[in-house]
Motif scaffolding. Structure first.
Motif, PDB file in Angstrom:
ATOM      1  N   THR A  80      38.069  10.313   0.532  1.00  0.00           N
ATOM      2  CA  THR A  80      38.617  10.680   1.840  1.00  0.00           C
ATOM      3  C   THR A  80      38.449   9.557   2.855  1.00  0.00           C
ATOM      4  OG1 THR A  80      36.544  11.784   2.333  1.00  0.00           O
ATOM      5  CG2 THR A  80      38.351  13.178   1.593  1.00  0.00           C
ATOM      6  N   ARG A  81      37.373   8.758   2.758  1.00  0.00           N
ATOM      7  CA  ARG A  81      37.143   7.733   3.780  1.00  0.00           C
ATOM      8  C   ARG A  81      37.817   6.420   3.454  1.00  0.00           C
ATOM      9  NH1 ARG A  81      32.660   9.141   7.683  1.00  0.00           N
ATOM     10  NH2 ARG A  81      32.839  11.355   7.298  1.00  0.00           N
ATOM     11  N   PHE A  82      37.720   6.030   2.182  1.00  0.00           N
ATOM     12  CA  PHE A  82      38.204   4.689   1.835  1.00  0.00           C
ATOM     13  C   PHE A  82      39.426   4.738   0.932  1.00  0.00           C
ATOM     14  CE2 PHE A  82      33.606   4.521   2.555  1.00  0.00           C
ATOM     15  CZ  PHE A  82      33.600   3.704   3.671  1.00  0.00           C
ATOM     16  N   HIS A  83      39.911   5.938   0.632  1.00  0.00           N
ATOM     17  CA  HIS A  83      41.112   6.128  -0.169  1.00  0.00           C
ATOM     18  C   HIS A  83      41.054   5.354  -1.485  1.00  0.00           C
ATOM     19  CE1 HIS A  83      42.650   8.253   3.230  1.00  0.00           C
ATOM     20  NE2 HIS A  83      42.308   7.231   3.998  1.00  0.00           N
ATOM     21  N   VAL A  84      39.877   5.381  -2.095  1.00  0.00           N
ATOM     22  CA  VAL A  84      39.748   4.796  -3.434  1.00  0.00           C
ATOM     23  C   VAL A  84      40.395   5.771  -4.415  1.00  0.00           C
ATOM     24  CG1 VAL A  84      38.112   3.892  -5.116  1.00  0.00           C
ATOM     25  CG2 VAL A  84      37.541   3.856  -2.682  1.00  0.00           C
ATOM     26  N   PRO A  85      41.185   5.293  -5.376  1.00  0.00           N
ATOM     27  CA  PRO A  85      41.795   6.197  -6.358  1.00  0.00           C
ATOM     28  C   PRO A  85      40.737   7.017  -7.085  1.00  0.00           C
ATOM     29  CG  PRO A  85      42.642   3.973  -6.604  1.00  0.00           C
ATOM     30  CD  PRO A  85      41.593   3.901  -5.560  1.00  0.00           C
ATOM     31  N   VAL A  86      41.037   8.302  -7.279  1.00  0.00           N
ATOM     32  CA  VAL A  86      40.034   9.219  -7.824  1.00  0.00           C
ATOM     33  C   VAL A  86      39.639   8.841  -9.258  1.00  0.00           C
ATOM     34  CG1 VAL A  86      39.682  11.593  -8.556  1.00  0.00           C
ATOM     35  CG2 VAL A  86      40.636  11.118  -6.328  1.00  0.00           C
ATOM     36  N   LEU A  87      40.615   8.412 -10.037  1.00  0.00           N
ATOM     37  CA  LEU A  87      40.305   8.075 -11.423  1.00  0.00           C
ATOM     38  C   LEU A  87      39.358   6.876 -11.507  1.00  0.00           C
ATOM     39  CD1 LEU A  87      41.246   9.789 -13.646  1.00  0.00           C
ATOM     40  CD2 LEU A  87      43.007   8.129 -14.198  1.00  0.00           C
ATOM     41  N   LEU A  88      39.501   5.976 -10.544  1.00  0.00           N
ATOM     42  CA  LEU A  88      38.615   4.823 -10.482  1.00  0.00           C
ATOM     43  C   LEU A  88      37.201   5.270 -10.104  1.00  0.00           C
ATOM     44  CD1 LEU A  88      39.080   1.741 -10.763  1.00  0.00           C
ATOM     45  CD2 LEU A  88      39.015   1.632  -8.275  1.00  0.00           C
ATOM     46  N   LEU A  89      37.146   6.392  -9.375  1.00  0.00           N
ATOM     47  CA  LEU A  89      35.843   6.886  -8.928  1.00  0.00           C
ATOM     48  C   LEU A  89      35.087   7.597 -10.047  1.00  0.00           C
ATOM     49  CD1 LEU A  89      36.716   8.187  -5.393  1.00  0.00           C
ATOM     50  CD2 LEU A  89      35.248   6.280  -5.990  1.00  0.00           C
ATOM     51  N   LEU A  90      35.790   7.900 -11.126  1.00  0.00           N
ATOM     52  CA  LEU A  90      35.118   8.594 -12.233  1.00  0.00           C
ATOM     53  C   LEU A  90      33.909   7.800 -12.737  1.00  0.00           C
ATOM     54  CD1 LEU A  90      35.930  11.257 -13.982  1.00  0.00           C
ATOM     55  CD2 LEU A  90      36.390   9.561 -15.724  1.00  0.00           C
ATOM     56  N   PRO A  91      34.093   6.525 -13.115  1.00  0.00           N
ATOM     57  CA  PRO A  91      32.901   5.763 -13.521  1.00  0.00           C
ATOM     58  C   PRO A  91      31.935   5.530 -12.368  1.00  0.00           C
ATOM     59  CG  PRO A  91      34.870   4.376 -13.564  1.00  0.00           C
ATOM     60  CD  PRO A  91      35.341   5.778 -13.364  1.00  0.00           C
ATOM     61  N   VAL A  92      32.473   5.373 -11.145  1.00  0.00           N
ATOM     62  CA  VAL A  92      31.576   5.146 -10.004  1.00  0.00           C
ATOM     63  C   VAL A  92      30.661   6.347  -9.818  1.00  0.00           C
ATOM     64  CG1 VAL A  92      31.478   4.730  -7.524  1.00  0.00           C
ATOM     65  CG2 VAL A  92      33.261   3.646  -8.888  1.00  0.00           C
ATOM     66  N   SER A  93      31.249   7.565  -9.878  1.00  0.00           N
ATOM     67  CA  SER A  93      30.445   8.789  -9.733  1.00  0.00           C
ATOM     68  C   SER A  93      29.407   8.864 -10.831  1.00  0.00           C
ATOM     69  CB  SER A  93      31.336  10.022  -9.810  1.00  0.00           C
ATOM     70  OG  SER A  93      32.285  10.007  -8.796  1.00  0.00           O
ATOM     71  N   ALA A  94      29.842   8.539 -12.051  1.00  0.00           N
ATOM     72  CA  ALA A  94      28.914   8.618 -13.174  1.00  0.00           C
ATOM     73  C   ALA A  94      27.750   7.660 -12.972  1.00  0.00           C
ATOM     74  CB  ALA A  94      29.652   8.303 -14.474  1.00  0.00           C
ATOM     75  N   ILE A  95      28.068   6.432 -12.559  1.00  0.00           N
ATOM     76  CA  ILE A  95      27.002   5.434 -12.407  1.00  0.00           C
ATOM     77  C   ILE A  95      26.057   5.817 -11.280  1.00  0.00           C
ATOM     78  CG2 ILE A  95      26.553   3.045 -11.722  1.00  0.00           C
ATOM     79  CD1 ILE A  95      29.189   2.354 -13.248  1.00  0.00           C
ATOM     80  N   LEU A  96      26.618   6.290 -10.173  1.00  0.00           N
ATOM     81  CA  LEU A  96      25.761   6.654  -9.048  1.00  0.00           C
ATOM     82  C   LEU A  96      24.862   7.847  -9.422  1.00  0.00           C
ATOM     83  CD1 LEU A  96      25.744   5.215  -6.317  1.00  0.00           C
ATOM     84  CD2 LEU A  96      26.614   7.330  -5.355  1.00  0.00           C
TER      85      LEU A  96
END
Lengths: 338, 302
Positions: A80-96
């Protein structure tokens, strides 16, 4: 004795039938029942992730919803804030989420059993309270975050229940495949060893702390993946979705289904999630029945509905040990004569 | 400074309630080495039963003196909840005494969920409100600190119950039997102690104290809800850990300390983070000093 893993198993026919059923299902189900299947898939993912910690290694974790929340909120905030594509966030969420799993579990790994369970409950509650209190205006407080984007791949936008059905179950299958490989690897066997006898495992040269950490990170990361999917599926998330009861549901999926057993997790998720969906009229008494089921299961079927092979053997051995132990007591007191 | 003392008094009041509940956790842990997750629910059921007696049955209208009425409520509810505690032990815990450590934990969690939802189905999910002025609203003002009769009664009652329990455990034969069981069941059995009866006794005393604490919460805050067992239970458990689990004076000290920490934290830091304070204390204690402040037992390491 282990059944020969190479032997063609009757179970394969069952799996084949299930796979065929899963492909036909979207043709016959309406949108509502497709969504039921989608959430079933998310809970299977969550169950599988918790299964790494509770089932394979035998560490009690009753705060798993916190990792799920980290994944979901990471996706929500960055989308919502940085409009990063959601699919790209999949690994980011996992890593975090895995990172949070590392930070949290690192100092508490030496605790065992009930203590670990209590600490994870406390951690889960702290995360929920933090989300509620809206630190730095990031989490949106009790209202949560709205307007999370949908996943997009090469211009194809995933938004219908049918799309999600394939996305979620593809991830579930991928996870099952990976976990199956992991189960029979050095790491998987070491995990089981730690669960059965930590001291002996350490004596055999297994780095107990490192493997426990790995289990926590993998479990948390996978829960983060589930969180990402959940956030994009709902497009709205709020702290109440990550309450203690959510952790309890995940714990029940693992414990009632069969700790350490992948089919057990499916059965557990089916029991915890799909059955209540069928009996909507009794929705209020749902938790009552779960509570009762937990007590009864522990008394009559402690290894779960579909126990893991290795777990089953461990339990059987435990039963065998009981008799000789009693006899030993008698012989030693009589043996004092000589 | 005046505000500090006021918070201190508030903290001691709520802390003594935590301490009473913590005793139930610590006694069960001392003897069975398990966390009785359902203990918080027994505490909650205590306050709901008191509500039924006072509001639905209208006991206070039948009995002329409010103090005698309250005394009857306390005794009656404590007995009922003690019976429930023994039943719980029989059905959910005793069959699992020789199984793995996971089993009683899951069973206790199941019992907790079951009891909580049973109460929700019977009484509904909303808040129930106790009538006003069951305890005369008398206040003293000492140096600017407001001390009500209610708080004095809560402190007095819980401290005397704790003292009585301490004497029971330390000075009587029954207490010696309890301490023996906490060390080693088999040896205690060889010494002629009926271990099952001692365990039953623990499941009488703990829930009875919990129920009394539950009634006091009902009278003090006047609002009760089916989820309160969980919230108070977890704090009381924190108190037990803080003092050193399995240690009876530890539970008392831990409860009072936790109450004071929480109210002072809520007063000076932020009320929104009040709930997080107790969990943070819990985690820090387990990481830094798992034996608790007065603990002899070590949180299991091997």
């Amino acid at each position: 004795m282990l059944a020969n893993p190479r032997k063609p198993n009757k179970l394969w026919y069952l799996y084949l039938a299930l796979g065929a059923g899963a492909l036909i299902y979207p043709l016959v189900a309406n949108a509502y029942w497709l969504d039921v299947a989608n959430f079933f898939g998310i809970y299977v993912l969550l169950g599988l992730s918790l299964n790494i910690i509770v089932g394979y290694v035998g560490l009690f974790n009753l705060g798993h919803a916190a990792f799920y929340a980290v994944g979901a909120y990471t996706t929500a905030i960055l989308s919502t804030r940085f409009h990063v594509p959601v699919l790209l966030l999949l690994p980011v969420s996992a890593i975090l989420a895995a990172f949070v799993g590392y930070v949290v579990s690192r100092p508490i790994l030496h605790l065992r059993g009930d203590y670990l369970c209590i600490v994870t409950i406390g951690f889960g509650e702290i995360v929920r309270i933090t989300l509620n209190n809206d630190p730095f205006g990031l989490t949106g407080g009790p209202n949560g975050i709205m307007g999370i984007a949908r996943p997009e791949l090469f211009g194809f936008r995933v938004y219908q229940p049918l799309h999600y059905y394939f996305l979620i179950w593809f991830l579930v299958l991928l996870t099952i495949f990976a976990l199956k490989r992991l189960e029979n690897s050095r790491i998987g066997r070491a995990w089981n060893y730690i669960r059965e006898d930590e001291l002996a495992a350490a004596a055999m040269g297994i780095d107990v702390n490192r493997l426990k950490l790995l289990a926590f990170m993998l479990g948390a990361g996978l829960a983060g993946v589930a969180g990402n999917i959940y956030a994009s599926k709902m497009t709205v998330i709020a702290p109440e979705s990550f309450s203690f009861w959510e952790s309890v549901v995940m714990f029940c999926i693992v414990v009632l289904g069969g700790p350490g057993s992948i089919p057990g997790i499916m059965v557990g998720a089916l029991g915890m999630f799909v059955l209540p969906e069928l009996f909507r009229g009794f929705v209020k008494a749902r938790m009552l029945v779960f509570g009762l089921a937990m007590i009864l299961m522990m008394i009559f079927r402690p290894a779960g509905l579909w126990p893991a092979q290795r777990y089953r053997e461990a339990v059987r051995e435990e039963e065998d040990k009981r008799l000789p132990a009693d006899q030993e007591l008698k012989t030693t007191s009589g043996g004092l004569k000589g | 400074m005046q505000q500090f003392f006021q918070q201190l008094v508030n903290g001691l009041t709520i802390g003594s309630i935590y301490a009473l509940v913590a005793l139930g956790y610590t006694m069960v842990y001392g003897i069975l080495k398990m966390i009785n997750f359902a203990h918080g629910e027994l505490f909650m059921i205590g306050s709901f039963l008191a509500f039924t007696l006072i509001v639905s049955v209208g006991l206070m209208n039948i009995i002329p003196s409010p103090m005698v009425g309250l005394l009857i409520v306390f005794l009656f509810v404590a007995c009922l909840v003690a019976i429930l505690g023994v039943l719980l032990e029989r059905t959910a815990y005793r069959p699992l005494r020789r199984s793995t450590r996971l089993a009683p934990l899951v069973s206790a969690l199941g019992a907790s969920i079951f009891l909580q939802n049973a109460i929700m189905l019977i009484y509904g999910g909303g808040y129930l409100v106790f009538p006003e002025n069951l305890v005369p609203n008398i206040n003293w003002n000492i140096g600017g600190v407001n001390i009500g009769l209610m708080r004095v009664l809560i402190l007095f009652l819980s401290l005397s119950l704790m003292a009585a329990l301490y004497l029971l455990v330390q000075k009587t034969r029954l207490g010696a039997a309890m301490r023996a069981c906490s060390l080693d069941h088999d040896t205690a059995r060889l010494m002629g102690i009926n271990v099952d009866r001692i365990i039953a006794l623990v499941f009488i005393i703990g829930p009875a104290l919990g129920a009394i604490a539950g009634i006091m919460v009902g009278l003090y805050y006047r609002q009760i809800n089916f989820t309160m067992g969980w919230a108070y239970g977890l704090r009381a458990f924190t108190a037990a850990i803080l003092g050193g689990i399995g240690n009876i004076p530890g539970a008392m000290v831990g409860g009072l300390l936790l109450g004071v920490f929480e109210t002072i934290g809520a007063g000076y830091v932020s009320a929104a983070w009040k709930d997080a304070i107790s969990f943070l204390i819990l985690i820090l204690i387990l990481i830094l000093r798992p034996t608790g402040l007065l603990g002899e037992r070590v949180a299991e390491k091997v």
